[in-house]
Design a protein around this motif. Structure first.
Motif, short mmCIF file in Angstrom:
data_model
loop_
_atom_site.label_atom_id
_atom_site.label_comp_id
_atom_site.label_asym_id
_atom_site.label_seq_id
_atom_site.Cartn_x
_atom_site.Cartn_y
_atom_site.Cartn_z
N SER A 1 0.85 -1.23 0.15
CA SER A 1 -0.07 0.00 -0.07
C SER A 1 0.85 1.12 0.02
O SER A 1 1.95 1.21 0.79
N LEU B 1 3.39 3.96 -9.61
CA LEU B 1 2.18 3.68 -8.99
C LEU B 1 1.34 4.59 -9.02
O LEU B 1 1.32 5.72 -8.00
N GLN C 1 -2.07 4.24 -8.82
CA GLN C 1 -2.93 3.56 -7.74
C GLN C 1 -2.38 3.33 -6.31
O GLN C 1 -1.01 2.99 -6.56
N VAL D 1 -0.57 -2.31 -4.87
CA VAL D 1 -0.26 -3.48 -5.95
C VAL D 1 0.14 -4.76 -5.15
O VAL D 1 0.94 -4.72 -4.07
N THR E 1 1.67 -8.92 -6.07
CA THR E 1 1.72 -9.77 -7.29
C THR E 1 1.87 -11.39 -6.80
O THR E 1 2.38 -11.37 -5.76
N THR F 1 -0.07 -9.51 -11.68
CA THR F 1 0.22 -8.31 -10.67
C THR F 1 -1.00 -7.75 -10.84
O THR F 1 -1.73 -7.39 -11.94
N PHE G 1 -3.14 -3.98 -9.61
CA PHE G 1 -3.04 -2.45 -9.00
C PHE G 1 -4.48 -2.11 -8.69
O PHE G 1 -5.40 -2.35 -9.55
N ALA H 1 -6.70 -6.50 -3.89
CA ALA H 1 -5.60 -6.89 -5.08
C ALA H 1 -4.99 -8.11 -4.47
O ALA H 1 -4.71 -9.03 -5.73
N TYR I 1 -9.38 -2.00 -10.65
CA TYR I 1 -8.37 -2.52 -10.47
C TYR I 1 -7.89 -3.20 -12.06
O TYR I 1 -8.68 -3.27 -12.77
N TYR J 1 -4.50 -5.01 -14.04
CA TYR J 1 -3.69 -6.02 -14.30
C TYR J 1 -2.60 -6.38 -15.10
O TYR J 1 -2.64 -5.44 -16.07
N LEU K 1 -2.96 0.54 -18.53
CA LEU K 1 -1.64 0.64 -17.98
C LEU K 1 -0.59 1.12 -19.08
O LEU K 1 0.60 1.42 -18.81
#
Length: 328
Positions: free
Chosen positions: A199, A229, A231, A234, A236, A270, A272, A279, A304, A306, A321
């Protein structure tokens, strides 16, 4: 159920403001936590890192299923016996986790804690477990047998021997809680990274965004993309560090709770979004569901985004993204 594959957190080397950045690494919830705080001075930063550590420890004492005196341990001890009253915070976390179990049709299941560990990913396995052993390994798993009573704030596991556990989901929840706590205290930037459940808030002292490098799962000593980042969270999940191969097929350490068989087909996911807790649920679920069903699920939740990489090295990502669609 999650492997940490966020290898690179990119930090700037200088500050154009009076702010300072302090980072500390500690072991909490049985995992590595990296806590980064940006504040007006070193003392303020260090004191707030102490506050984050205290908050994660408080949450761990509530939800840890390996601490005998925790509320979740009491719930597990009373499986098949009767409901156990828990704090509203624990009830709400369980309620959210159960909802995730439902929307993923069991690809994510908080009762996975009762699963027998018949798969070994330490190099000692020489043959596939028998179908009977796999079936037996998950016979006490089943979110459908978790009964919640909101009015009484109780949790009841219907089957004797059932267990619930939060694992990495709890780390994501703790990271989110600490971010919100720091913002409320006037700390305008920082990162709480619970073993890859990250976070973030604010920006680096030089005004640049936090950024992470995404590991290439086919060459895990390299990074194939650097993502700013935009957002705040994240997470993974990946299969390339722990897996077994039988008859030319790779089986990941992430197990499907409803079948007992390891996930196949996806090597890294991953996710976000605004919440590390959510997540985490998505990243684990997409590994289990596979490419088609996983992408169909997460596209229903536009908050979200990805990056999904298949075992063959194909990359699929959210259009916003801005990553080019190609193979590794």
């Amino acid at each position: 159920m999650k492997t940490t594959v966020l290898l690179l957190l990119i930090l700037s080397g200088f500050s154009t403001t009076a702010q300072v950045l302090r980072k500390r690494t500690v072991k909490l919830m049985g995992s590595r936590f990296d806590i980064t705080i940006v504040a007006a001075d070193s003392l303020t930063a260090e004191r707030n890192i102490d506050t984050v550590i205290a908050e994660v420890t408080r949450i761990e004492n509530l939800i840890s299923d390996w601490r005998a005196d925790s509320q979740i341990s009491r719930v597990n001890k009373n499986s098949g016996v009767g409901p156990v009253r828990v704090d509203p915070e624990v009830f709400a976390l369980t309620e959210r986790a159960l909802q995730f179990s439902k929307i993923t049709n069991g690809a994510f299941d908080i009762s996975f804690a009762a699963m027998d560990r018949i798969w070994k990913f330490d190099g000692s396995m020489t043959e596939m477990p028998s179908p009977e052993a796999v079936r037996k390994s998950v016979e006490k798993v089943g979110y459908q047998h978790i009964i919640l009573d909101k009015e009484k704030s109780t949790i009841f596991l219907e089957r004797k021997g059932m267990k619930i556990g939060f694992g990495a989901l709890g780390e994501g929840y703790a990271a989110d809680r600490c971010r919100d706590m720091m913002l409320a205290r006037g700390i305008k930037a920082g990162i709480v990274n619970g073993s890859g459940d990250m976070s973030t808030w604010g920006k680096q002292p030089d005004g640049s965004p936090w950024a992470i490098g995404i590991t290439n799962p086919l060459r895990n000593d390299t990074v194939f993309a650097v993502v700013p980042l935009r957002q705040s969270a994240v997470v993974t999940s990946g299969s390339y560090e722990k897996f077994v191969v039988f008859n030319g097929k790779r089986y990941a350490h992430i197990i499907n709770p409803s079948t007992g068989y390891p996930a196949t087909g996806v090597s890294s996911v991953t996710v976000f979004g605004p919440s590390a807790e959510v997540a985490n649920g998505f990243s684990t679920s997409l590994m289990v569901l596979g490419k088609e069903a996983g992408l169909k699920l997460i596209k229903k939740y536009p908050q979200y985004t990805y990056i999904l990489i298949t075992d063959e090295g194909q990359i699929f990502s959210s259009p916003r993204l801005g990553l080019k669609m190609h193979s590794l």
